[in-house]
Structures are given as structure tokens and as C-alpha cells.
Design a protein around this motif. Sequence first.
Motif, PDB file in Angstrom:
ATOM      1  N   LEU A  57       0.971  -1.168  -0.015  1.00 51.72           N
ATOM      2  CA  LEU A  57      -0.108  -0.067   0.091  1.00 51.72           C
ATOM      3  C   LEU A  57       1.091   1.362  -0.013  1.00 51.72           C
ATOM      4  N   SER A  58       0.569   2.234  -0.796  1.00 53.12           N
ATOM      5  CA  SER A  58       1.191   3.324  -1.042  1.00 53.12           C
ATOM      6  C   SER A  58       0.318   4.494  -1.557  1.00 53.12           C
ATOM      7  N   ASP A  59       0.770   5.723  -1.364  1.00 51.85           N
ATOM      8  CA  ASP A  59      -0.123   6.655  -2.132  1.00 51.85           C
ATOM      9  C   ASP A  59       0.422   7.260  -3.361  1.00 51.85           C
ATOM     10  N   HIS A  60       1.561   6.411  -3.747  1.00 56.50           N
ATOM     11  CA  HIS A  60       2.221   6.703  -5.269  1.00 56.50           C
ATOM     12  C   HIS A  60       1.729   5.734  -6.055  1.00 56.50           C
ATOM     13  N   SER A  61       2.042   6.176  -7.476  1.00 62.01           N
ATOM     14  CA  SER A  61       1.909   5.250  -8.480  1.00 62.01           C
ATOM     15  C   SER A  61       3.024   5.643  -9.574  1.00 62.01           C
ATOM     16  N   PHE A  62       3.217   4.711 -10.449  1.00 59.55           N
ATOM     17  CA  PHE A  62       4.449   4.631 -11.553  1.00 59.55           C
ATOM     18  C   PHE A  62       3.887   4.779 -12.915  1.00 59.55           C
ATOM     19  N   SER A  63       4.650   5.486 -13.851  1.00 58.68           N
ATOM     20  CA  SER A  63       4.521   5.576 -15.350  1.00 58.68           C
ATOM     21  C   SER A  63       5.805   6.086 -15.914  1.00 58.68           C
ATOM     22  N   LEU A  64       5.835   5.585 -17.276  1.00 59.09           N
ATOM     23  CA  LEU A  64       7.167   6.272 -17.884  1.00 59.09           C
ATOM     24  C   LEU A  64       7.179   7.779 -18.026  1.00 59.09           C
ATOM     25  N   ALA A  65       5.998   8.323 -17.757  1.00 56.20           N
ATOM     26  CA  ALA A  65       6.233   9.793 -17.778  1.00 56.20           C
ATOM     27  C   ALA A  65       6.725  10.590 -16.713  1.00 56.20           C
ATOM     28  N   ASN A  66       6.739   9.583 -15.591  1.00 52.60           N
ATOM     29  CA  ASN A  66       7.546  10.070 -14.320  1.00 52.60           C
ATOM     30  C   ASN A  66       8.656   9.605 -14.032  1.00 52.60           C
ATOM     31  N   GLY A  67       9.387   8.600 -15.216  1.00 55.86           N
ATOM     32  CA  GLY A  67      10.626   8.179 -15.143  1.00 55.86           C
ATOM     33  C   GLY A  67      10.966   6.626 -14.382  1.00 55.86           C
ATOM     34  N   ALA A  68       9.781   6.005 -14.339  1.00 49.21           N
ATOM     35  CA  ALA A  68       9.615   4.692 -13.582  1.00 49.21           C
ATOM     36  C   ALA A  68      10.206   3.676 -14.955  1.00 49.21           C
ATOM     37  N   PRO A  69      10.696   2.553 -14.357  1.00 42.36           N
ATOM     38  CA  PRO A  69      10.775   1.584 -15.430  1.00 42.36           C
ATOM     39  C   PRO A  69       9.542   0.909 -15.734  1.00 42.36           C
ATOM     40  N   LEU A  70       9.525   0.172 -17.064  1.00 45.04           N
ATOM     41  CA  LEU A  70       8.293  -0.225 -17.403  1.00 45.04           C
ATOM     42  C   LEU A  70       8.299  -1.779 -17.241  1.00 45.04           C
ATOM     43  N   ILE A  71       7.412  -2.327 -16.260  1.00 44.38           N
ATOM     44  CA  ILE A  71       7.086  -3.755 -16.359  1.00 44.38           C
ATOM     45  C   ILE A  71       6.437  -4.290 -17.352  1.00 44.38           C
ATOM     46  N   VAL A  72       6.848  -5.136 -18.070  1.00 42.54           N
ATOM     47  CA  VAL A  72       6.448  -5.846 -19.437  1.00 42.54           C
ATOM     48  C   VAL A  72       5.853  -7.250 -19.194  1.00 42.54           C
ATOM     49  N   ILE A  73       4.759  -7.401 -19.384  1.00 40.75           N
ATOM     50  CA  ILE A  73       4.149  -8.925 -19.331  1.00 40.75           C
ATOM     51  C   ILE A  73       3.968  -9.404 -20.651  1.00 40.75           C
ATOM     52  N   TYR A  74       4.297 -10.820 -20.724  1.00 36.33           N
ATOM     53  CA  TYR A  74       4.211 -11.430 -21.947  1.00 36.33           C
ATOM     54  C   TYR A  74       2.817 -12.283 -22.277  1.00 36.33           C
ATOM     55  N   ALA A  75       2.190 -12.008 -23.397  1.00 38.98           N
ATOM     56  CA  ALA A  75       0.816 -12.793 -23.569  1.00 38.98           C
ATOM     57  C   ALA A  75       0.909 -13.246 -24.926  1.00 38.98           C
ATOM     58  N   THR A  76       0.495 -14.541 -25.098  1.00 38.06           N
ATOM     59  CA  THR A  76       0.298 -15.161 -26.458  1.00 38.06           C
ATOM     60  C   THR A  76      -0.923 -14.371 -27.375  1.00 38.06           C
ATOM     61  N   GLN A  77      -1.796 -14.141 -26.407  1.00 37.74           N
ATOM     62  CA  GLN A  77      -3.096 -13.343 -27.205  1.00 37.74           C
ATOM     63  C   GLN A  77      -3.214 -12.065 -26.966  1.00 37.74           C
ATOM     64  N   LEU A  78      -2.615 -11.304 -27.669  1.00 35.54           N
ATOM     65  CA  LEU A  78      -2.490  -9.894 -27.362  1.00 35.54           C
ATOM     66  C   LEU A  78      -3.735  -9.042 -27.438  1.00 35.54           C
ATOM     67  N   THR A  79      -4.470  -9.353 -28.523  1.00 29.82           N
ATOM     68  CA  THR A  79      -5.690  -8.720 -28.450  1.00 29.82           C
ATOM     69  C   THR A  79      -6.597  -9.034 -27.465  1.00 29.82           C
ATOM     70  N   GLN A  80      -7.062 -10.417 -27.066  1.00 34.47           N
ATOM     71  CA  GLN A  80      -7.667 -10.703 -25.937  1.00 34.47           C
ATOM     72  C   GLN A  80      -7.356 -10.191 -24.610  1.00 34.47           C
ATOM     73  N   THR A  81      -5.924 -10.241 -24.462  1.00 36.77           N
ATOM     74  CA  THR A  81      -5.317  -9.675 -23.118  1.00 36.77           C
ATOM     75  C   THR A  81      -5.791  -7.991 -23.140  1.00 36.77           C
ATOM     76  N   MET A  82      -5.828  -7.535 -24.106  1.00 36.09           N
ATOM     77  CA  MET A  82      -5.952  -6.194 -24.071  1.00 36.09           C
ATOM     78  C   MET A  82      -7.517  -5.873 -23.688  1.00 36.09           C
ATOM     79  N   ALA A  83      -8.355  -6.637 -24.350  1.00 34.49           N
ATOM     80  CA  ALA A  83      -9.706  -6.516 -24.136  1.00 34.49           C
ATOM     81  C   ALA A  83      -9.977  -7.102 -22.471  1.00 34.49           C
ATOM     82  N   LYS A  84      -9.453  -7.820 -22.125  1.00 35.56           N
ATOM     83  CA  LYS A  84      -9.465  -8.285 -20.712  1.00 35.56           C
ATOM     84  C   LYS A  84      -9.288  -7.024 -19.549  1.00 35.56           C
ATOM     85  N   VAL A  85      -8.102  -6.233 -20.130  1.00 33.72           N
ATOM     86  CA  VAL A  85      -7.780  -5.291 -19.168  1.00 33.72           C
ATOM     87  C   VAL A  85      -8.572  -4.016 -19.189  1.00 33.72           C
TER      88      VAL A  85
END
Length: 120
Positions: A57-85
Amino acid sequence: MEETVNQDRHINYLEIPVRAMAPTKAFFSQVFGWEFVDYGETYSCFINAGINGGFTLSDHSFSLANGAPLIVIYATQLTQTMAKVTEAGGEISQAIFTFPGGRRFHFKDPNGNEFAVWSE
């Protein structure tokens, strides 16, 4: 719980700040099938995610815009995963695009943290 082997000088754990634990766990469980082990109300380890880690738990969040590293997840079904998001309450911050090696999209989880998902 999946067994891991600690390797000298390898990244082996991530701690991710979140503003709310329950919606975060619901989101990552629904979209990616992650499971959790709670350690009190302010910390939860995620398992079945490819790397060990936890949400804290924290009051902070991260994004590329504020200089944070990007956590990248692999998915075999990219379009379906985007819909799930989006179905699970995430926000697409960059639609599917190509890059050397494949395609990916970026999204913000319910906390506003930015992640990416890629596939060949």
C-alpha cells in the motif's frame, strides 16, 4: 506456490506500490491469473507471475512519464489480453503498436500504474 531458485546477481523480486489492495488483486487475478498470499492488510505477494513480488500500500503510482521503469508482461493472445484489461477496469494508455521483436500495448491498472503487454 511456485518454487523459485535464487540466482546470484539476478533480479528476483519486485515491490509495486498500490493505492488499494482488493481492486488490485481482483484486476491482476482476472486479467493474468495471478494468485496472492497476504501478509497483513498492507502487503500481498503475487505468485504465478513469472517473477516473485508483492503489492504494498502506498499513495504513489508509477509511469514512464514520471521516469519509472516499465514492467512488461508477455501474453500469447495480445488482442484478447487488451480486451481483458479494459473489462477488468484498466485503461489502455497506448494501443497495440509494433516494435522490433513483436507488438505491444501499454495500460494503467486501477491504481494508475503503467504496465505493458507484448507478444511476437
